[in-house]
Design an enzyme around this catalytic site. Structure first.
Site, mmCIF file in Angstrom:
data_model
loop_
_atom_site.group_PDB
_atom_site.id
_atom_site.type_symbol
_atom_site.label_atom_id
_atom_site.label_comp_id
_atom_site.label_asym_id
_atom_site.label_seq_id
_atom_site.Cartn_x
_atom_site.Cartn_y
_atom_site.Cartn_z
ATOM 1 N N LYS A 75 52.521 18.454 44.662
ATOM 2 C CA LYS A 75 53.907 18.919 44.484
ATOM 3 C C LYS A 75 54.899 18.892 45.487
ATOM 4 O O LYS A 75 54.366 18.209 46.776
ATOM 5 C CB LYS A 75 53.770 20.346 43.834
ATOM 6 C CG LYS A 75 52.804 20.888 42.805
ATOM 7 C CD LYS A 75 53.329 20.229 41.435
ATOM 8 C CE LYS A 75 52.285 20.640 40.458
ATOM 9 N NZ LYS A 75 52.377 20.018 39.118
ATOM 10 N N SER A 134 55.830 20.711 34.606
ATOM 11 C CA SER A 134 55.060 20.714 35.836
ATOM 12 C C SER A 134 54.407 22.040 35.837
ATOM 13 O O SER A 134 55.194 23.213 35.938
ATOM 14 C CB SER A 134 55.920 20.664 37.126
ATOM 15 O OG SER A 134 55.380 20.798 38.450
ATOM 16 N N SER A 187 48.842 12.616 36.696
ATOM 17 C CA SER A 187 49.880 13.494 35.536
ATOM 18 C C SER A 187 51.396 13.007 35.792
ATOM 19 O O SER A 187 51.938 12.374 37.006
ATOM 20 C CB SER A 187 49.849 15.098 35.489
ATOM 21 O OG SER A 187 50.515 15.467 36.902
ATOM 22 N N SER A 199 54.069 15.107 36.418
ATOM 23 C CA SER A 199 54.649 16.628 36.733
ATOM 24 C C SER A 199 55.801 16.100 38.110
ATOM 25 O O SER A 199 56.311 16.484 38.435
ATOM 26 C CB SER A 199 53.533 17.674 37.451
ATOM 27 O OG SER A 199 52.941 17.030 38.728
#
Length: 322
Positions: free
Chosen positions: A183, A287, A126, A128
């Protein structure tokens, strides 16, 4: 045994096919562990049972051939047809079902050890973490940076470095532990993390940022506001969307983390509990992270991401990142 091996391979193909098509979620660590045990069982059976039987059969074949030649020589026949060496090689050869199980054990074991304790590859699914990591980036994760953990159960058995603000970390998603997320570490245990009006503060101190030229996202065909942010010793880029509001709507079913957070129209303020970490994506308005689903417990840590080893759509992305 050949039928059993074929059945096992058929089940493996069905499992991987359903996993790839999204029919069910899979645990690759557990699958690799099971494959290692299964091929080890075949490898032991080959060394202790099947190979000695083939060697004995080859020896018996050579003995029979030597006896036959000796008998023919006593009858005065010196020229004897047949090459026992070819037949011996065929007798000693592994059948296909052993070649594809016991023969693969060393390779699968090496992959299992490398992936479990040293480095593991991941694919970024993705956006994010844009602009740091792009969709399709194939990255390497250092599995021992935060300590040595047992595979499958992820139990730490040897400590190493503690996570630091600014680290890009792969972890098991607390909402669905079978899924890996990536992350950036923003808050450490005991930190008060505030994200208000799209400004990040830690323990009451605004995080150092400086504006950069707008970033053009080739996937969404849009420009986003870009800035340089410094978390600890790590300086990295972040994106924000001026058209998105600053407030956050958390997942309502996770009251355990909402007790540590205060939400209002400007954003969120959270106090990170012991043994947990507050994670955020660099693409701040695109996100799903700790602002929505809470903190990452220490036992969910997988490793530290540090290198893009391939992106088939853009080879220039290969290299290290912050």
């Amino acid at each position: 045994m050949s039928a059993l091996t074929g059945l096992l391979y058929g089940a493996l193909v069905v499992y991987l096919g359903g996993w790839y098509l999204g029919s069910w979620s899979g645990n690759f660590s557990l699958l690799l562990f099971i494959l290692t045990l299964a091929t080890f069982g075949y490898w032991l059976a080959e060394r202790l049972h099947f190979l000695p039987r083939r060697v004995a059969a080859a020896s018996a074949l050579e003995a029979q051939d030597a006896q036959r030649r000796s008998e023919l020589q006593r009858q005065g026949i010196q020229q004897v047809d047949g090459n026992v060496a070819v037949a011996r090689e065929r007798v000693l050869a592994q059948p296909w079902w052993l070649d594809w199980t016991a023969g693969l054990f060393p390779v699968i074991l090496a992959v299992f050890l490398l992936r479990s304790f040293l480095f593991e590859p991941f694919k970024i699914p993705s956006g994010s973490m844009i602009p740091t990591l792009a969709i399709g980036d194939l990255i390497l994760v250092n599995k021992f940076h935060y300590g040595v953990r047992l595979p499958v159960i992820n139990k730490k058995i040897l400590a190493n470095n503690e996570p630091q603000r600014g680290d890009v970390m792969v972890f098991r998603y607390p909402v669905e532990p079978g899924v890996d997320y990536i992350k950036r570490v923003v808050g450490l245990p005991g930190d008060e993390v505030a994200y208000l009006n799209k400004k990040l503060s830690i323990n009451g101190q605004p995080v150092e940022t400086r504006p950069l030229p707008d970033f053009y996202d080739e996937d969404s065909l849009r420009y986003a506001q870009q800035a340089s942010e410094k978390l600890g010793a790590v300086e990295h880029r972040i994106l924000t969307d001026k058209d998105r509001p600053g407030f956050v709507i958390p997942m309502p079913q996770f009251q355990n983390f909402r007790d540590n957070c205060r939400y209002n129209a400007e954003g969120v303020v959270c106090t990170v509990p012991p043994g947990h970490y507050f994670m955020m994506g660099d693409n701040r308005d695109n996100s799903q992270d700790s602002r929505y689903w809470g903190f990452v417990p220490n036992e969910n840590i997988v490793g530290k991401a540090f290198f893009v080893w391939m992106n088939f759509g853009n080879l220039r992305r290969i290299g290290s990142f912050h």
